[in-house]
Design a protein around this motif. Structure first.
Motif, mmCIF file in Angstrom:
data_model
loop_
_atom_site.group_PDB
_atom_site.id
_atom_site.type_symbol
_atom_site.label_atom_id
_atom_site.label_comp_id
_atom_site.label_asym_id
_atom_site.label_seq_id
_atom_site.Cartn_x
_atom_site.Cartn_y
_atom_site.Cartn_z
ATOM 1 N N ILE A 13 54.419 16.832 24.943
ATOM 2 C CA ILE A 13 53.951 17.754 23.908
ATOM 3 C C ILE A 13 54.616 17.338 22.595
ATOM 4 O O ILE A 13 55.821 17.526 22.418
ATOM 5 N N PRO A 19 45.336 21.163 22.390
ATOM 6 C CA PRO A 19 45.360 20.067 23.359
ATOM 7 C C PRO A 19 45.675 18.708 22.748
ATOM 8 O O PRO A 19 46.252 17.841 23.415
ATOM 9 N N LEU A 22 49.034 16.792 23.124
ATOM 10 C CA LEU A 22 49.441 16.050 24.325
ATOM 11 C C LEU A 22 49.225 14.561 24.092
ATOM 12 O O LEU A 22 48.094 14.124 23.849
ATOM 13 N N ASP A 50 51.237 25.656 31.755
ATOM 14 C CA ASP A 50 51.239 24.411 30.981
ATOM 15 C C ASP A 50 50.611 24.636 29.605
ATOM 16 O O ASP A 50 51.081 24.096 28.590
ATOM 17 N N GLN A 53 53.082 26.550 27.528
ATOM 18 C CA GLN A 53 54.163 25.681 27.052
ATOM 19 C C GLN A 53 53.674 24.803 25.913
ATOM 20 O O GLN A 53 54.386 24.610 24.919
ATOM 21 N N ARG A 54 52.470 24.279 26.026
ATOM 22 C CA ARG A 54 51.911 23.439 24.955
ATOM 23 C C ARG A 54 51.795 24.211 23.651
ATOM 24 O O ARG A 54 51.989 23.678 22.562
ATOM 25 N N ARG A 55 51.513 25.506 23.750
ATOM 26 C CA ARG A 55 51.371 26.344 22.559
ATOM 27 C C ARG A 55 52.720 26.810 22.013
ATOM 28 O O ARG A 55 52.764 27.482 20.986
ATOM 29 N N ASP A 67 59.691 18.684 27.052
ATOM 30 C CA ASP A 67 58.385 18.469 26.434
ATOM 31 C C ASP A 67 57.369 17.817 27.364
ATOM 32 O O ASP A 67 56.303 17.382 26.916
ATOM 33 N N PRO A 69 54.998 18.811 30.384
ATOM 34 C CA PRO A 69 54.535 19.909 31.234
ATOM 35 C C PRO A 69 54.239 19.427 32.646
ATOM 36 O O PRO A 69 54.325 18.231 32.950
ATOM 37 N N HIS A 317 43.120 20.083 29.330
ATOM 38 C CA HIS A 317 43.562 21.295 28.640
ATOM 39 C C HIS A 317 42.430 21.928 27.841
ATOM 40 O O HIS A 317 42.334 23.164 27.758
#
Length: 336
Positions: A13, A19, A22, A50, A53-55, A67, A69, A317
């Protein structure tokens, strides 16, 4: 076994966001610590945590990759940390991770790994840990689901929902689900749901009451939260168990406590990722005893809705963000 590389490709990330955040990156090979396995990943499950976490909404627990996921993988053991003895190099395992699954290699404590169910592909095995480590304690332990109970499962066509339907039917329950399209409702019925409610066109409270002769559901598995909390209380039977596992509609709700008191409801919940290795090890032991025979007899199996190569994690994603998928989304690192 072949010598291991010094580095691997992982999906990281770059910064909190969509998305497109990533990106593939070269990282040092993880080094297994005491009691840990190093797994050469062949497939990894994609889960809503996931996405969070990305957000930037769900930081990993201490010790997990900050970083990278990925909470579940299937693959082959290629290295052992000090004291690890449950699996030998070359054995195929699936595992629940605190993070780091979107990579060519991942490490995990051996007690949180399980042998691949006989007859399962790596893709199927990768879709097992996060889902079943969640629904077993939620439905069978906190929910105390029993033969003859009626269970209401929200998000019936999701990865959690499709698995929960199958488990609840095996447990002898009557299953009512909510889903957002006719296609998703049809999928739920094919998996064994007795009643599938399109929540966009139907009132699930009214239908649950009608289908239970006014009594309500004995167990409710909810990943929605927000405005569903009061409606769940309305749809619940006296002394029902409501298990909260996510809050997609928000973590806050204005609740009529009187209904909870009058019905003597149990509203409980949990999150899996922050739990201890020991907690997850206990669930792993229970799953191996109770669920693995059902997998190997093909009485239940994960529903794989779509697969993407690891390099296309962005597409995976985007698919989950769109909310139109059915069942699990899996990333493939190598062929089964």
């Amino acid at each position: 076994m072949a010598a291991l590389p010094d580095s691997m490709t992982a999906i990281v990330i770059r910064a909190p966001g969509g998305p497109e955040m990533l990106v593939p990156e070269s990282r040092p090979l993880p080094q297994p610590g005491d009691g840990e396995l190093l797994v050469k990943v062949q497939a990894a499950g994609v889960n809503r945590p996931d996405i969070m976490q990305r957000r930037g909404q769900y930081p990993p627990p201490p010790g997990a990759p900050a970083d990278i996921p990925g909470l579940e993988v299937a693959g082959t053991v290629v290295g052992l940390g000090a004291g690890a003895s449950r699996f030998a190099p070359g054995e195929a395992v699936c595992a629940l991770l605190p993070g780091g699954g979107y990579a060519e290699y991942a490490k995990v404590h051996e007690s949180n790994a399980l042998p691949i169910p006989k007859g399962f592909t790596m893709r199927e095995a990768a879709a097992v840990p996060e889902t079943y480590f969640t629904i077993w304690p939620s439905i069978m332990e906190r929910g105390q689901l029993s033969v003859g109970d009626t269970i209401l499962i929200h998000g019936g066509a999701s990865g959690i929902g499709t698995s929960a339907i199958q488990l609840a039917k095996v447990a002898g329950a009557r299953v009512i689900v909510t889903a957002g399209t006719p296609e998703k409702c049809d999928t739920c019925r094919k998996l064994g749901a007795d009643v599938a409610i399109n929540y966009k066109t139907q009132d699930f409270v009214e239908i649950v009451k009608a289908e239970t002769g006014g009594l309500g559901a004995n167990v409710i598995l909810d990943m929605i939260g927000g405005d569903y909390v009061n409606r769940n209380y309305e749809a619940a039977a006296v002394e029902a168990r409501i298990v909260q596992i996510a809050v997609q509609h928000g973590a806050r709700a204005e609740v009529d406590i009187r209904r909870l008191m009058m019905k003597r409801l149990w509203h409980t919940g949990s999150t899996l990722r922050p739990q201890s290795v020991a907690f997850k090890a206990r669930i792993a032991t229970t799953l191996h005893e109770k669920i693995w025979p059902l997998f190997e007899a093909r009485r239940i199996a994960p529903v794989i809705g779509s697969t993407y190569p690891l390099a296309r994690a962005v597409d995976a994603h985007e698919r989950m963000d769109a909310g139109d998928h059915i069942g699990r989304i899996v990333l493939t690192v190598a062929d089964d």
